[in-house]
Motif scaffolding. Structure first.
Motif, mmCIF file in Angstrom:
data_model
loop_
_atom_site.group_PDB
_atom_site.id
_atom_site.type_symbol
_atom_site.label_atom_id
_atom_site.label_comp_id
_atom_site.label_asym_id
_atom_site.label_seq_id
_atom_site.Cartn_x
_atom_site.Cartn_y
_atom_site.Cartn_z
ATOM 1 N N CYS A 14 2.435 0.729 -4.373
ATOM 2 C CA CYS A 14 1.598 -0.061 -3.108
ATOM 3 C C CYS A 14 0.980 1.316 -2.857
ATOM 4 C CB CYS A 14 2.424 -0.526 -2.393
ATOM 5 S SG CYS A 14 1.603 -1.080 -1.046
ATOM 6 N N SER A 15 -0.405 1.187 -2.957
ATOM 7 C CA SER A 15 -1.320 2.137 -2.397
ATOM 8 C C SER A 15 -1.392 2.218 -0.701
ATOM 9 C CB SER A 15 -2.792 1.665 -2.859
ATOM 10 O OG SER A 15 -3.218 0.574 -2.401
ATOM 11 N N ARG A 16 -0.626 1.409 -0.168
ATOM 12 C CA ARG A 16 -0.743 1.492 1.380
ATOM 13 C C ARG A 16 0.632 2.112 1.877
ATOM 14 N NH1 ARG A 16 -5.871 2.153 1.959
ATOM 15 N NH2 ARG A 16 -6.957 0.613 0.882
ATOM 16 N N THR A 17 1.422 2.814 1.236
ATOM 17 C CA THR A 17 2.754 3.283 1.826
ATOM 18 C C THR A 17 2.605 4.655 2.456
ATOM 19 O OG1 THR A 17 3.306 3.989 -0.559
ATOM 20 C CG2 THR A 17 4.214 1.909 0.316
ATOM 21 N N GLU A 43 5.309 -10.209 5.762
ATOM 22 C CA GLU A 43 5.324 -9.181 5.204
ATOM 23 C C GLU A 43 6.194 -7.888 5.881
ATOM 24 O OE1 GLU A 43 1.115 -9.522 2.734
ATOM 25 O OE2 GLU A 43 1.179 -8.350 4.477
ATOM 26 N N ALA A 44 6.178 -8.018 7.193
ATOM 27 C CA ALA A 44 6.836 -7.008 7.930
ATOM 28 C C ALA A 44 8.238 -7.330 7.918
ATOM 29 C CB ALA A 44 6.235 -7.221 9.542
ATOM 30 N N GLU A 45 8.467 -8.622 7.681
ATOM 31 C CA GLU A 45 10.167 -8.808 7.734
ATOM 32 C C GLU A 45 10.600 -9.154 6.219
ATOM 33 O OE1 GLU A 45 10.114 -12.651 9.840
ATOM 34 O OE2 GLU A 45 9.532 -11.659 11.718
ATOM 35 N N ALA A 46 9.642 -9.011 5.187
ATOM 36 C CA ALA A 46 10.165 -9.258 3.970
ATOM 37 C C ALA A 46 11.351 -7.996 3.443
ATOM 38 C CB ALA A 46 8.858 -9.181 2.949
ATOM 39 N N THR A 47 12.111 -8.541 2.612
ATOM 40 C CA THR A 47 13.299 -7.772 2.133
ATOM 41 C C THR A 47 12.826 -6.721 0.860
ATOM 42 O OG1 THR A 47 14.480 -9.471 1.063
ATOM 43 C CG2 THR A 47 14.925 -8.922 3.349
ATOM 44 N N ALA A 48 11.887 -7.575 -0.035
ATOM 45 C CA ALA A 48 11.615 -6.724 -1.171
ATOM 46 C C ALA A 48 9.839 -7.231 -1.498
ATOM 47 C CB ALA A 48 12.362 -7.625 -2.416
ATOM 48 N N PHE A 49 9.381 -6.527 -2.317
ATOM 49 C CA PHE A 49 7.859 -6.472 -2.585
ATOM 50 C C PHE A 49 7.860 -6.773 -4.186
ATOM 51 C CE2 PHE A 49 7.858 -4.907 1.361
ATOM 52 C CZ PHE A 49 6.827 -5.632 2.148
ATOM 53 N N TRP A 59 2.490 -6.692 -8.069
ATOM 54 C CA TRP A 59 1.293 -6.735 -6.969
ATOM 55 C C TRP A 59 2.323 -6.007 -5.657
ATOM 56 C CZ3 TRP A 59 -2.875 -7.819 -9.263
ATOM 57 C CH2 TRP A 59 -2.765 -8.787 -10.119
ATOM 58 N N ALA A 60 2.374 -4.654 -5.806
ATOM 59 C CA ALA A 60 3.409 -4.257 -4.967
ATOM 60 C C ALA A 60 3.175 -4.056 -3.475
ATOM 61 C CB ALA A 60 3.341 -2.690 -5.532
ATOM 62 N N CYS A 61 2.059 -4.434 -3.010
ATOM 63 C CA CYS A 61 1.785 -4.642 -1.602
ATOM 64 C C CYS A 61 1.974 -5.885 -1.227
ATOM 65 C CB CYS A 61 0.289 -4.198 -1.184
ATOM 66 S SG CYS A 61 0.172 -2.478 -1.529
ATOM 67 N N GLU A 62 2.280 -6.969 -1.792
ATOM 68 C CA GLU A 62 2.834 -8.173 -1.519
ATOM 69 C C GLU A 62 4.246 -8.637 -1.992
ATOM 70 O OE1 GLU A 62 -1.992 -9.760 -2.067
ATOM 71 O OE2 GLU A 62 -0.401 -10.450 -3.489
ATOM 72 N N SER A 63 4.504 -9.611 -1.153
ATOM 73 C CA SER A 63 6.066 -9.945 -1.357
ATOM 74 C C SER A 63 6.252 -11.538 -1.807
ATOM 75 C CB SER A 63 6.811 -9.961 0.031
ATOM 76 O OG SER A 63 8.068 -10.458 -0.061
ATOM 77 N N PRO A 64 6.954 -12.049 -3.022
ATOM 78 C CA PRO A 64 7.325 -13.172 -3.246
ATOM 79 C C PRO A 64 7.855 -14.112 -2.360
ATOM 80 C CG PRO A 64 7.905 -11.633 -5.060
ATOM 81 C CD PRO A 64 7.586 -10.842 -3.693
ATOM 82 N N GLU A 65 8.299 -13.249 -1.213
ATOM 83 C CA GLU A 65 9.086 -14.227 -0.292
ATOM 84 C C GLU A 65 8.017 -15.035 0.589
ATOM 85 O OE1 GLU A 65 11.653 -11.502 1.746
ATOM 86 O OE2 GLU A 65 12.216 -10.596 0.213
ATOM 87 N N CYS A 66 6.697 -14.237 0.715
ATOM 88 C CA CYS A 66 5.668 -14.985 1.458
ATOM 89 C C CYS A 66 4.798 -15.946 0.759
ATOM 90 C CB CYS A 66 4.939 -13.655 2.106
ATOM 91 S SG CYS A 66 5.870 -12.696 3.124
ATOM 92 N N GLY A 67 5.155 -16.293 -0.422
ATOM 93 C CA GLY A 67 4.368 -17.099 -1.236
ATOM 94 C C GLY A 67 3.801 -18.372 -0.601
ATOM 95 N N SER A 68 4.523 -19.014 0.048
ATOM 96 C CA SER A 68 4.029 -20.443 0.875
ATOM 97 C C SER A 68 2.804 -19.834 1.960
ATOM 98 C CB SER A 68 5.001 -21.247 1.348
ATOM 99 O OG SER A 68 5.745 -20.747 2.516
ATOM 100 N N VAL A 69 3.296 -18.511 2.502
ATOM 101 C CA VAL A 69 2.237 -18.361 3.536
ATOM 102 C C VAL A 69 0.992 -17.652 2.993
ATOM 103 C CG1 VAL A 69 1.909 -16.765 5.545
ATOM 104 C CG2 VAL A 69 4.310 -17.685 5.265
ATOM 105 N N TYR A 70 1.219 -17.073 1.823
ATOM 106 C CA TYR A 70 -0.126 -16.500 1.236
ATOM 107 C C TYR A 70 -1.015 -17.985 0.797
ATOM 108 C CZ TYR A 70 1.872 -11.949 0.681
ATOM 109 O OH TYR A 70 2.439 -10.633 1.039
#
Length: 330
Positions: A91-94, A123-129, A133-144
């Motif tokens: 992730c380029s934003r770390t 994303e701030a609460e995600a446990t994994a990315f 797509w390293a800056c995004e989390s599958p946990e946020c799929g429905s929000v995305y």
């Protein structure tokens, strides 16, 4: 027919059945929790989201009073802290650019600000990315998905839009994060009939409520058409409840020397009556806010072949580089 392809996530996205755009629900109290600028974790507190501030707060002993970060500033602090702790090196934003990147995104987002806030909060609460797509989390799929629908096309977790046109027809398509493709094909004319397809199979037809000609194909997006009645039950975007205050919130403030935990964080400051920004950095082995700078020499996101903007002892500094050899000098 897909004649032109665009990048999935335009830089500084300017990013529809979901309620998009500014909302003014009035004053609503919400519980907030996160990491403060000094690195401590706060318990949930009730804070107004109608644009008012909670007043000055006192930091650690001997630190001057300063105001709390705004909702969006705190979301960016929490997101970047989580990325630095759980994110992949891919992730380029770390790094020190994360906070600036996050805040600039909010500045350029107008119509879908609530959806962007919801995505950043998730994303701030995600446990994994994601591994790819390293800056995004599958946990946020429905929000995305909700954010994508608001913007009109899929761009998260590999989503990729396309469009095309001919004198008698307009086409829109998008590969989305659910590994399905969604396509809308409309005739041109005063009452265009549209064919809706998912994974290439026709799922229904509908009529646009406005006229369409080939020159106007690029003025709307896939999810701006009439096929959403077929698309959304399959895509299943989240319902977004993210109140946006009618007036901009006041931002947080800090003073040079205050402790902080996120390198690259910058807040408003004032010194000798002059307003400026103070940047969090590792200064002589201690992570703290640097000098109050009225006009930084460069933007932390600035990057070119011959150099980049870097933080040096809390001061944004343009560092030149040789394009051929990659060597750098201050």
């Amino acid at each position: 027919m897909r004649l032109a392809y665009r990048h999935a996530f335009p830089v500084l996205a300017t990013a529809a059945l979901l309620a998009c755009g500014p909302k003014d629900p009035g004053s609503t109290d919400t519980a907030t929790a996160g990491t403060t600028t000094d690195g401590t974790t706060t318990a949930a507190t009730t804070a107004p989201t109608d644009g008012t501030t909670t007043g000055p707060t006192t930091g650690p002993m001997n630190e001057p009073e300063h105001t709390r970060p705004s909702t969006e500033e705190q979301l960016c602090i929490d997101l970047c802290t989580n990325l630095s702790e759980r994110g992949s090196a891919d992730c380029s934003r770390t790094d020190y650019t994360c906070y600036e990147w996050c805040m600039v995104g909010f500045q350029f987002e107008e119509e879908c600000r609530a959806e962007m806030r919801a995505a950043r909060r998730c994303e701030a609460e995600a446990t994994a990315f994601d591994e790819v797509w390293a800056c995004e989390s599958p946990e946020c799929g429905s929000v995305y998905a909700a954010y994508d629908v608001c913007r009109g096309y899929c761009s998260h977790l590999g989503g990729n839009p396309s469009s095309g046109s001919s004198p008698n027809q307009c086409d829109w398509g998008s590969d989305c994060l659910d590994d399905r493709s969604y396509d809308m094909q409309c005739d041109t004319g005063d009452a265009p009939l549209c064919t809706c397809r998912i994974d290439g199979a026709e799922v229904g037809t509908c009529q646009l409520p406005f006229g369409l000609d080939s020159d106007a194909c690029s003025t709307i997006e896939l999810f701006d058409g009439c096929c959403n009645e077929f698309f959304l039950p399959v895509l299943q975007p989240a319902t977004i409840d993210e109140p946006i205050p009618g007036e901009p919130e006041a931002g947080g403030t800090a003073s040079p020397g205050d402790t902080c935990a996120l390198v690259g964080l910058h807040l408003a400051c004032e010194q000798d009556g002059v307003a400026g920004r103070t940047f969090c950095d590792d200064i002589d082995g201690s992570v703290r806010f640097g000098p109050c700078i009225a006009a930084p020499d460069c933007d932390l996101l600035a990057l070119a072949c011959d150099g980049s903007c870097q933080l040096i002892d809390g001061v944004p500094t343009w560092v030149t580089e040789d394009c051929m050899e990659g060597t750098s000098s201050g």
